[in-house]
Design an enzyme around this catalytic site. Sequence first.
Site, PDB file in Angstrom:
ATOM      1  CB  SER A 164       9.108  23.773  70.262  1.00 47.51           C
ATOM      2  OG  SER A 164      10.595  23.851  70.693  1.00 47.51           O
ATOM      3  NE  ARG A 233      18.444  20.126  62.960  1.00 48.60           N
ATOM      4  CZ  ARG A 233      17.345  20.835  63.491  1.00 48.60           C
ATOM      5  NH1 ARG A 233      17.052  21.715  64.192  1.00 48.60           N
ATOM      6  NH2 ARG A 233      16.260  20.288  62.720  1.00 48.60           N
ATOM      7  CG  ASP A 331       9.171  17.880  75.785  1.00 48.68           C
ATOM      8  OD1 ASP A 331      10.432  18.024  75.750  1.00 48.68           O
ATOM      9  OD2 ASP A 331       8.317  18.859  75.386  1.00 48.68           O
ATOM     10  CG  HIS A 364      10.746  18.878  72.190  1.00 47.81           C
ATOM     11  ND1 HIS A 364       9.676  19.963  72.929  1.00 47.81           N
ATOM     12  CD2 HIS A 364      10.946  20.003  71.352  1.00 47.81           C
ATOM     13  CE1 HIS A 364       9.662  21.006  72.536  1.00 47.81           C
ATOM     14  NE2 HIS A 364      10.662  21.090  71.310  1.00 47.81           N
ATOM     15  CG  ASP A 365      11.272  16.694  67.120  1.00 48.11           C
ATOM     16  OD1 ASP A 365      11.091  17.823  67.507  1.00 48.11           O
ATOM     17  OD2 ASP A 365      12.374  16.288  66.619  1.00 48.11           O
TER      18      ASP A 365
END
Length: 397
Positions: A164, A233, A331, A364-365
């Site tokens: 990232s 967040r 992602d 993405h994580d």
Amino acid sequence: MSEYIEHSPSGTSVGRVEKRFFTVAEADSPLTVESGRALGPVVLAYETCGQLNERADNAVLVLHALTGDSHAAGYYEPGDAKPGWWDLMIGPGKPIDTDRYYVICSNVIGGCMGSTGPSSLDPATGQPYGLTFPVITIGDMVRAQKRLVEHLGVTKLLSVVGGSMGGMQALEWSVRYPDMVRTAVPLATTTKHSALAIAFNEVARQAIMADPNWNGGNYYDGVPPAHGLAVGRMIGHITYLSDEAMRQKFDRRLQDRCENSFVLEEPDFQVESYLRYQGQKFVDRFDANSFLYITKAADYFNLEASHGCGSAVAAFAKAKCRYLVASFSSDWLYPTYQSRSMVQAMKKNGLDVSFVELEAKWGHDAFLLPNARLSGMIARFLDRALVDAAKEDARAL
């Protein structure tokens, strides 16, 4: 990038680690950042594990994502509830093997985990910088890291590794300091922030700045903008997952009830409860102003513009290292087409590049989660790098 993902520890931990601090720039010899401002003193918080070998050719710089920190592996105390954010990848016998490699990880400038950032005291006023802190870039982060690396006795890194925003730093390292980098491992990243990524960050920033407690960034003596930061967040967490991940993890399941509450303030759905929990947990460990600065640094990142006059091919013409590039099929923050584009630019310069798109449902994580294929690729890539470094050192004798 939700750096603190729960996972079961496997393998052997590096054990106890210690956060250290190094002043990379003094008040009388400041760091001039890309915005033109002079910043000093500048302190970086960092941690190391493993040992630097006699040839000083086994150093691996691990670069954290958006809201990460220097605590990549191990524990501060034996009773800590969880290890560093990439403990599954770093440690004895793990892909980044601390029996073989000297691992360095620092908190970026602009951060709030020990490095100089907007919550730090401005020596000119004795008060926290707040918004008087200069706007920073990924390039500024890397320039500060270079001073730390040199302080630690490393003149050439075996590898720079990050996912990232950490991947952005790895790419920046590879073209800004090509003679200092043997290999680079950018994961789930991009050469420039897309309009979509910028849009999500802007909405998150606006949530913070709309919180009445933000007070123009001057909240350190009062109540912080916790609600705005939590909402910011929550927005981020949506981008870190994927449609499939959300369907499998939550779908439309209700939270602690069998039917709709018909109360607007209540989180009926599990996904609502999850996002609220992640938002509230985040405000306990992160500074709202740092979030503003670091997301802006990510938005400003454009390797093609800063190093190639708008051309990725021209930017990578400066690079000399081998690359291992990995993207993830689900992602949607930095989709695979962006990785393919950077790989094409690398190859047009005759660079040695390995690329893989990994099937992963978690979005993405996924780069933070256990993945046997990724782990094996990184282990083999670094092993080859260390062998090549030893051969190069032998030829130099």
